[in-house]
Design an enzyme around this catalytic site. Structure first.
Site, PDB file in Angstrom:
ATOM      1  CD  GLU A  93      47.379  32.900  17.659  1.00 55.82           C
ATOM      2  OE1 GLU A  93      47.037  34.093  17.724  1.00 55.82           O
ATOM      3  OE2 GLU A  93      47.514  32.292  16.576  1.00 55.82           O
ATOM      4  CD  GLU A 106      57.117  13.171  22.607  1.00 53.52           C
ATOM      5  OE1 GLU A 106      56.397  12.704  23.506  1.00 53.52           O
ATOM      6  OE2 GLU A 106      56.846  13.072  21.398  1.00 53.52           O
TER       7      GLU A 106
END
Length: 268
Positions: free
Chosen positions: A81, A112
């Site tokens: 964004e 992860e």
């Protein structure tokens, strides 16, 4: 071994599995203030991170975010964004995430538990750059290894457990102490919400400091589609007191960059 706060059972939600939908939502409503209080307590640390981000950007540095699981998804969304909102140049902000739920190799760096992929992804960063690491537990191997190998790079860490190893490893630690989740261990809930709020605060405050906001408008916005062009017209008409036709004319001449259009209209 005592589990971290984010993995503990919440004493108020032990009967969660037997509730109807309205009762579930009511319980969640009652718990939501925990999130906003945690973020408010972190305000000084968030402000310090925003100042450091602004300093990094002003000097032409790179801001790299790392996260795993929910934190990784939030990091990816935040970075995506910043260009449209603040006109951030390509490469200024980047995300390196670990997730088992995405399959696009362009965005998934590793699992992860991979303690090697993160350091490799940010190996090109240097003293003028900033690394922001996000992990609810503060112990995700992908994230923690990245920070521990970020030699000579300024680092910021966001975690939701007071004793998180991540917070002890960074220059700018940010604790968002949201406690146990109503759904045990589901850190996409309070922990993730607090992280989203924290990232919004850091990036918005940083870009205010960088001059990307005039009054309360996004002046670095570029009208790259119909929605953004309508927004650009509204911003220019509001800031400069011109009609929509004049605003469109100035924006068109400025390549639909709001700041350039405003400066054109302000010129004698």
């Amino acid at each position: 071994m005592t589990p971290p706060n984010t993995e503990r059972r919440h004493p108020r939600s032990t009967g969660l599995g037997a509730l109807d939908a309205n009762a579930v939502l009511s319980l969640m409503d009652d718990e939501e203030p925990v999130v906003t209080r945690a973020v408010a307590r972190a305000r000084p640390a968030l402000a310090a991170a925003a100042v450091e981000m602004a300093r990094t950007c002003a000097s032409g540095g790179t801001v790299a975010f790392v996260g795993g699981g929910t934190s990784g998804h939030l990091v990816l969304q935040e970075v995506a964004e910043l260009g449209p909102t603040f006109g951030a140049p390509p490469g200024r902000f980047r995300a390196h995430i670990a997730s088992s739920s995405l399959h696009d190799p362009a965005v998934v760096t590793a699992r992860e538990d991979d303690g090697e992929a993160g350091p490799a992804a940010v190996a090109d960063l240097g003293p003028g750059d900033l690394l922001i690491a996000v992990a609810a537990s503060g112990s995700t191997p992908f994230v923690l290894a990245t920070v521990r190998n970020a030699h000579g790079i300024r680092t910021c860490g966001i975690a939701n457990n007071p004793d998180a190893p991540l917070l002890a490893e960074v220059d700018f630690p940010i604790l968002l102490d949201t406690g146990p989740e109503l759904l045990t261990g589901s850190t996409r809930l309070k922990a993730g919400t607090a992280q989203k709020l924290a990232l919004n605060r850091i990036t918005t405050a940083a870009h205010v400091l960088l001059g990307a906001v005039r009054e309360n408008h996004m002046v670095e916005l570029r009208g790259t589609n119909d929605k953004l062009r309508r927004r650009a017209v509204a911003i220019v008409t509001d800031l400069m007191g011109v009609d929509e036709d004049r605003a469109r004319e100035a924006l068109d001449a400025a390549g639909w960059h709001v700041r350039s259009a405003v400066e054109h209209l302000a010129a004698p």
